[in-house]
Design an enzyme around this catalytic site. Structure first.
Site: not given
Ligand code: IVH
Length: 626
Positions: A38, A86-87, A119, A140, A298
């Site tokens: 509030a 993407s990954l 993720k 994206r 990473k």
């Molecule tokens: S890094 C170049 N970190 O998962 C690196 N991505 O399946 C770019 N995602 O396209 C991504 N959690 O949309 C990164 N902790 C995280 C993430 C993540 C989710 C998504 C992201 C990516 C997709 C791939």
């Protein structure tokens, strides 16, 4: 000629924005609010008032953009400074070890330092800041170009609209930078959304990801605002390049810039530590407030990242370990019906108990009759079910029709009170309209007390159960007659909290009219409609007397909503309840009416000299209200 804003107004606006920014951060990023909703709403309303009076002082980073603006015609496209890739996925620990081998070979290092992080299962977004202010939010898209969804992302409260100059300096970041991350919906927000959709007979969303993605890609930002989205940041760029020597430094800088970034990332000395992290979070992810579908790994050193580079689709320096989907097949032994707070009948599948990701599942909601028809489901069929986090599992599809399958029909009479079930042709919902149906009692009290309704902190389901079961509360107005001795006698209620609860109940009497209208739980009247109604009608009595034509004058109120409001107030039991509430002292503060008159349009007003009865600001407000 527009009246120049006095310095005092400018100062007040700046102070309000500063305070609101801080409290938003406490609430939406840290999850640790310092003030009540509030108090926050009061500050926001004051800011809105001042900005309406002085439109020249509105800035793109003002917090009033959080409510969303006018719908747009379409999206424009924006090219990403660096493609949003993407990954690659790894579905087993062996696949992770294999990826680690390639990373070590490619970089010539014996051991690699990794960052393992959640993720997030949402929609990836790029946020571009210019001069420290959020200038653009872009989806994206195809990776190279995305859609400009700026007004929509500005409604997401965990996205800061500006970066603090001192922090930028401290983390050595220029004022133009880009943050990438994931727009998500927490499990709670998702469940609340589906409950509300069920209540209003709207579309049921299959998972949080789809509803978050859908809410970002709509042309009307007020829809995004209503969907309660979150943003988790994981990548920081300047001119398309990583700024720091280590990824961990980017994550730390994001936190300092007041982005919501996961606290749960971990620096891992090698791939075996990464695997331990994946195992650990597989067991714990149930308890997270949001959905994760895996772990992103990473390489921490940006120099090694650059050395490894990219394939056409994904970086070589990162990969995603995906958790297996929590799906299982089982037989639907029966379909039963539950009666919800507003009397909506929800069919529920009674399943042959089955283990899904370590939890025994024996029920699954089927939402409504349309869903049963869409699935082509009958009693006796074998189905594929999925469980995501703590969300109640749902049926994905029928995998085998049962030998002696039996179609399901909605009952004609309420399983709780026996009264006739109503169903409007062409609508999804089947409903028990008996206002006294006991199935509705607890739910309507909980809804009334909810955070977005009367916001009575401490009145949760355990307390409501006892209050109703002991016969102390039959309707929401009875809450205001509760005595301390009655409340203190409830289980798990210390004397202090009994007093707190009564104080909360008392304080709720002063809530806004919009909250009270929403709290009544009128079918099709969500929070936003309640707000619009409160801006049009000055009291509950006036609303109750409103004819359908007048109700339809209210923006966004169509014939369906108008009819539902009229039906609600034509029910004698409901009129009694409103009288009882008023008698109990529930006097909502009327909202300001929307400016309708054009009488003073285009004119400027200057108040000179001293004013006898009101301040200059109040006089200004009076003019605005005409
Ligand atoms: S890094 C170049 N970190 O998962 C690196 N991505 O399946 C770019 N995602 O396209 C991504 N959690 O949309 C990164 N902790 C995280 C993430 C993540 C989710 C998504 C992201 C990516 C997709 C791939």
């Amino acid at each position: 000629m527009a009246k120049a804003a006095p310095a005092s107004v400018k100062k007040e606006i700046e102070e309000l924005r500063e305070k609101l920014r801080y409290h938003e951060y406490r609430y939406y990023v840290l999850d640790d609010p310092e003030i009540s909703d509030a108090a926050y709403d009061r500050m926001m309303n004051r800011l809105k008032e001042l900005e309406t009076a002085h439109p020249e002082l509105v800035t793109p980073d003002s917090l009033t953009v959080r409510v969303g603006g006018a719908p747009r015609e379409g999206f424009s496209t924006v090219r990403h400074a660096r493609p949003m890739l993407s990954l690659d996925n790894a579905f087993s620990f062996d696949a992770l070890r294999e990826w680690d081998r390639r990373v070590r070979e490619g970089s010539g290092q014996e051991k690699i330092e990794y960052i393992a992080e959640h993720k997030f299962d949402g929609l990836s977004i790029s946020l571009q800041f210019e001069d420290g202010v959020l200038a653009r939010g872009v989806t994206r898209g195809d990776g190279a170009t995305g859609e400009d969804v700026t007004p929509n992302v500005k409604t997401i409260r965990s996205i800061p609209l500006r970066a603090d100059t001192a922090v930028l300096k401290k983390v050595k970041l220029p004022a133009d930078f880009e943050v990438r991350g994931e727009v998500m919906m927490t499990k709670k927000a998702f469940e609340a959304l589906n409950r509300e959709q069920e209540r209003i007979g709207g579309k049921i969303f299959v998972n949080a990801r789809n509803s978050a993605a859908g809410a970002v890609r709509v042309l009307d930002p007020s829809i995004t605002a209503a969907r309660r989205l979150d943003f988790f940041a994981y990548y920081l760029l300047v001119d398309g390049k990583v700024r720091f020597a280590k990824h961990s430094e980017s994550l730390q800088a994001l936190k300092q810039l007041r982005f919501r970034a996961s606290d749960d990332w971990k620096l891992c000395a090698g791939i075996e530590a990464v695997i331990a992290y994946c195992e650990d979070w597989d067991a714990k992810r149930e308890k997270l407030a949001y959905e994760i579908d895996g772990v992103v790994i990473k390489v921490n050193s940006v120099a090694i990242q650059n050395e490894l580079g990219y394939t056409a689709k994904a970086p070589r320096w990162a990969t995603a370990f995906k958790y297996p989907a929590r799906q299982e097949t089982t037989v639907v032994n029966d379909i039963i019906v539950q009666v919800g707070r507003t009397g909506t009948l929800t069919p529920v599948a009674v399943l042959e108990p089955v283990q899904v990701g370590g939890v025994t599942v024996s029920r699954s909601t089927l939402h409504n009759m349309d869903e049963i028809e869409r699935l082509g489901l009958q009693i006796g069929d074998t189905v594929l079910i999925e469980r995501a986090g703590e969300v109640i599992p749902h049926v994905l599809k029928v995998v085998k029709e049962g030998k002696n399958r039996k179609p399901f029909r909605m009952p004609r009479h309420c399983p709780e009170c026996g009264s006739t079930i109503h169903h409007v042709e062409g609508e999804v919902a089947y409903r028990c309209v008996n206002a006294a149906c006991p199935a509705k009692r607890k739910e309507s009290i909980l809804h009334f007390a909810g955070r977005h309704a009367m916001n009575i902190d401490g009145l949760g389901d355990k307390i409501v159960d006892q209050l109703v079961d002991k016969g102390l509360v039959k309707d929401v107005a009875d809450l205001y007659a509760l005595k301390e001795s009655e409340v203190a006698g409830l289980e798990r209620m210390a004397e202090k909290s009994a007093q707190n609860l009564l104080e909360e109940i008392e304080a709720s009497k002063k809530n806004s009219l919009a909250r009270l209208i929403y709290a009544l739980g009128i079918q099709f009247v969500g929070e936003r409609t309640a707000q619009l109604l409160a801006e049009h009608f000055s009291s509950l009595e006036e609303l109750a007397a409103g004819k359908e034509e007048e109700l339809e004058e209210v923006p966004e109120v169509g014939p369906k909503v108008a009819a539902s409001i009229v039906e609600f107030f034509s029910e004698p039991a409901n009129c009694q309840l409103i009288k009882k509430l008023r008698k109990a002292g529930v006097h909502p503060t009327a909202e300001k009416r929307v400016v309708k008159s054009q009488k003073l349009a285009g004119k400027s007003f200057v108040f000179t000299g001293s004013l006898a009865n009101r301040s200059r600001e109040e006089a200004g407000e009076l003019v605005i209200r005409i």
